[in-house]
Design a protein around this motif. Structure first.
Motif, mmCIF file in Angstrom:
data_model
loop_
_atom_site.group_PDB
_atom_site.id
_atom_site.type_symbol
_atom_site.label_atom_id
_atom_site.label_comp_id
_atom_site.label_asym_id
_atom_site.label_seq_id
_atom_site.Cartn_x
_atom_site.Cartn_y
_atom_site.Cartn_z
ATOM 1 N N VAL A 24 0.836 -1.196 0.000
ATOM 2 C CA VAL A 24 0.000 0.000 0.000
ATOM 3 C C VAL A 24 0.872 1.247 0.000
ATOM 4 C CG1 VAL A 24 -1.741 1.292 1.278
ATOM 5 C CG2 VAL A 24 -1.894 -1.199 1.148
ATOM 6 N N LEU A 25 1.932 1.248 0.802
ATOM 7 C CA LEU A 25 2.837 2.394 0.867
ATOM 8 C C LEU A 25 3.492 2.647 -0.480
ATOM 9 C CD1 LEU A 25 4.270 4.514 2.651
ATOM 10 C CD2 LEU A 25 6.025 2.791 3.103
ATOM 11 N N LEU A 26 3.976 1.585 -1.116
ATOM 12 C CA LEU A 26 4.623 1.736 -2.419
ATOM 13 C C LEU A 26 3.643 2.259 -3.461
ATOM 14 C CD1 LEU A 26 6.823 -1.503 -2.503
ATOM 15 C CD2 LEU A 26 7.603 0.851 -2.179
ATOM 16 N N ALA A 27 2.428 1.695 -3.463
ATOM 17 C CA ALA A 27 1.426 2.129 -4.434
ATOM 18 C C ALA A 27 1.036 3.583 -4.208
ATOM 19 C CB ALA A 27 0.199 1.220 -4.352
ATOM 20 N N ALA A 28 0.896 3.980 -2.929
ATOM 21 C CA ALA A 28 0.513 5.356 -2.624
ATOM 22 C C ALA A 28 1.584 6.340 -3.071
ATOM 23 C CB ALA A 28 0.254 5.495 -1.129
ATOM 24 N N HIS A 29 2.848 6.003 -2.839
ATOM 25 C CA HIS A 29 3.916 6.912 -3.251
ATOM 26 C C HIS A 29 4.085 6.937 -4.767
ATOM 27 C CE1 HIS A 29 4.985 7.089 1.001
ATOM 28 N NE2 HIS A 29 5.689 8.167 0.688
ATOM 29 N N LEU A 30 3.809 5.841 -5.417
ATOM 30 C CA LEU A 30 3.841 5.845 -6.881
ATOM 31 C C LEU A 30 2.748 6.767 -7.428
ATOM 32 C CD1 LEU A 30 4.917 4.787 -9.561
ATOM 33 C CD2 LEU A 30 3.379 2.813 -9.326
ATOM 34 N N ALA A 31 1.565 6.714 -6.804
ATOM 35 C CA ALA A 31 0.484 7.595 -7.230
ATOM 36 C C ALA A 31 0.856 9.058 -6.993
ATOM 37 C CB ALA A 31 -0.797 7.241 -6.481
ATOM 38 N N VAL A 32 1.502 9.357 -5.880
ATOM 39 C CA VAL A 32 1.936 10.725 -5.599
ATOM 40 C C VAL A 32 2.966 11.173 -6.635
ATOM 41 C CG1 VAL A 32 3.220 12.164 -3.977
ATOM 42 C CG2 VAL A 32 1.438 10.632 -3.136
ATOM 43 N N LEU A 33 3.900 10.286 -6.949
ATOM 44 C CA LEU A 33 4.933 10.624 -7.929
ATOM 45 C C LEU A 33 4.322 10.947 -9.290
ATOM 46 C CD1 LEU A 33 7.951 10.842 -8.624
ATOM 47 C CD2 LEU A 33 7.904 8.389 -9.146
ATOM 48 N N VAL A 49 1.492 14.781 1.627
ATOM 49 C CA VAL A 49 1.163 15.029 3.028
ATOM 50 C C VAL A 49 0.012 14.128 3.471
ATOM 51 C CG1 VAL A 49 0.255 16.736 4.638
ATOM 52 C CG2 VAL A 49 2.022 17.395 2.991
ATOM 53 N N ALA A 50 -1.001 13.990 2.602
ATOM 54 C CA ALA A 50 -2.156 13.145 2.945
ATOM 55 C C ALA A 50 -1.742 11.696 3.146
ATOM 56 C CB ALA A 50 -3.216 13.250 1.850
ATOM 57 N N VAL A 51 -0.854 11.197 2.288
ATOM 58 C CA VAL A 51 -0.380 9.814 2.427
ATOM 59 C C VAL A 51 0.329 9.621 3.756
ATOM 60 C CG1 VAL A 51 1.302 8.144 1.544
ATOM 61 C CG2 VAL A 51 -0.270 9.284 -0.028
ATOM 62 N N HIS A 52 1.207 10.555 4.109
ATOM 63 C CA HIS A 52 1.960 10.415 5.365
ATOM 64 C C HIS A 52 1.047 10.556 6.577
ATOM 65 C CE1 HIS A 52 6.295 10.301 4.121
ATOM 66 N NE2 HIS A 52 5.691 10.540 2.957
ATOM 67 N N LEU A 53 0.060 11.417 6.505
ATOM 68 C CA LEU A 53 -0.884 11.538 7.611
ATOM 69 C C LEU A 53 -1.693 10.259 7.781
ATOM 70 C CD1 LEU A 53 -2.223 15.197 7.222
ATOM 71 C CD2 LEU A 53 -0.724 14.287 9.014
ATOM 72 N N ALA A 54 -2.044 9.622 6.664
ATOM 73 C CA ALA A 54 -2.805 8.372 6.747
ATOM 74 C C ALA A 54 -1.992 7.285 7.434
ATOM 75 C CB ALA A 54 -3.218 7.921 5.345
ATOM 76 N N PHE A 55 -0.708 7.198 7.115
ATOM 77 C CA PHE A 55 0.122 6.172 7.751
ATOM 78 C C PHE A 55 0.423 6.522 9.204
ATOM 79 C CE2 PHE A 55 0.544 4.728 3.468
ATOM 80 C CZ PHE A 55 0.779 3.358 3.590
ATOM 81 N N LEU A 56 0.500 7.816 9.522
ATOM 82 C CA LEU A 56 0.660 8.216 10.921
ATOM 83 C C LEU A 56 -0.596 7.885 11.714
ATOM 84 C CD1 LEU A 56 2.337 9.655 13.088
ATOM 85 C CD2 LEU A 56 1.314 11.808 12.328
ATOM 86 N N TRP A 57 -1.764 8.113 11.128
ATOM 87 C CA TRP A 57 -3.021 7.763 11.791
ATOM 88 C C TRP A 57 -3.063 6.260 12.062
ATOM 89 C CZ3 TRP A 57 -6.653 9.482 14.669
ATOM 90 C CH2 TRP A 57 -7.892 8.842 14.746
ATOM 91 N N GLY A 58 -2.579 5.452 11.125
ATOM 92 C CA GLY A 58 -2.528 4.010 11.345
ATOM 93 C C GLY A 58 -1.637 3.636 12.509
#
Length: 264
Positions: A24-33, A49-58
């Motif tokens: 999920v992390l790899l896919a999310a960062h690929l989408a951001v890129l 920022v949204a991706v990192h906040l989501a993983f911090l919330w997790g």
């Protein structure tokens, strides 16, 4: 001696070898890129920022399964709950054991490795009286547990496991994260130790609130069949024994009993 019954496999869920969060992390960062490439930084930066906040919330949400399975409720339909008591052993432990005996109640004590090593007799007394013992880290790094790196996270979990096994002769099977937090590095040591992570669905901040009536009133509102109740011992306010005694009285009045997952 009666045979020891193992917890239901569906409850005792040890993390898998390949956590899904990696993909999920790899896919999310690929989408951001891709968004950054095609739409520019005005789109890419907010997405990052949204991706990192989501993983911090997790990491900060105790019941989040982003970094591995977590048990937060028992599959029970009658009025039975799982009492869990964190942060011991402490000066409160003997009185708590007497209270539990007086109410014919059972609990799981999630113990801190350093504190257990300093008071092994209390650990053995918990086991002798038929209560569960769980792993609650070795040094209880409350402020930074969510941000520990892989080496420190492994030490926190494995050292506590070794201490409790040496004292009781049996390794714990349940792990309670410090403040309920987790991160990407929690799954590997849990898997290697055969530990399943436990959260809760009933709490009243009894480690910081010193009013037993208010604490128990909130817990009473959250009681339900199968609830996992988060409690503490040894808090600075010195009223945990009083709180748990009052809770046991209210549970008895409301027709609630206790259950350990091993007994389901």
């Amino acid at each position: 001696m009666s045979a020891i019954r193992e917890p239901l496999p569906s409850l005792h869920r040890v993390p898998r070898a390949s956590p899904a969060w990696i993909w999920v992390l790899l896919a999310a960062h690929l989408a951001v890129l891709l968004a950054w490439w095609w739409l520019g930084w005005r789109a890419g930066l907010p997405l990052l920022v949204a991706v990192h906040l989501a993983f911090l919330w997790g990491a900060l949400r105790p019941r989040s399964a982003m970094y591995g399975p977590v048990l937060s409720h028992l599959p029970v339909t009658d009025r039975r709950v799982w009492l869990t008591i964190d942060d011991g052993p402490s000066d409160d432990t003997p009185a708590l054991l007497d209270l539990l005996d007086a109410h014919r109640a059972k609990a799981t004590f999630f113990l801190v490795g350093e504190r257990a090593a300093a008071r092994p007799d209390l650990v053995r007394e918990i086991a002798t009286r038929g209560h569960g013992i769980g792993n609650h880290s070795h040094a209880h790094p409350q402020a930074w547990f969510w941000a520990l790196g892989p080496a420190r996270m492994r030490r926190e979990i494995t050292q506590c496991q070794e201490v409790l096994r040496a004292i009781t002769g049996r390794a714990p099977r349940w792990f309670r994260a410090v403040v309920g937090h987790a991160n990407p590095f929690v799954s590997a040591p849990l898997r290697d130790c055969g530990l399943a992570r436990v959260a809760w669905d009933a709490r009243a901040f009894d480690a910081v609130r010193g009013d037993p009536v208010a604490v128990v009133a909130r817990l009473e509102r959250e009681l339900a069949p199968g609830a996992i109740v988060l409690l503490h011992e040894g808090a600075r306010h010195g009223r945990n024994v009083e709180m748990i005694g009052l809770l046991l009285e209210r549970m008895q009045a409301l027709g609630y009993a206790t259950v350990l997952p091993e007994d389901l």
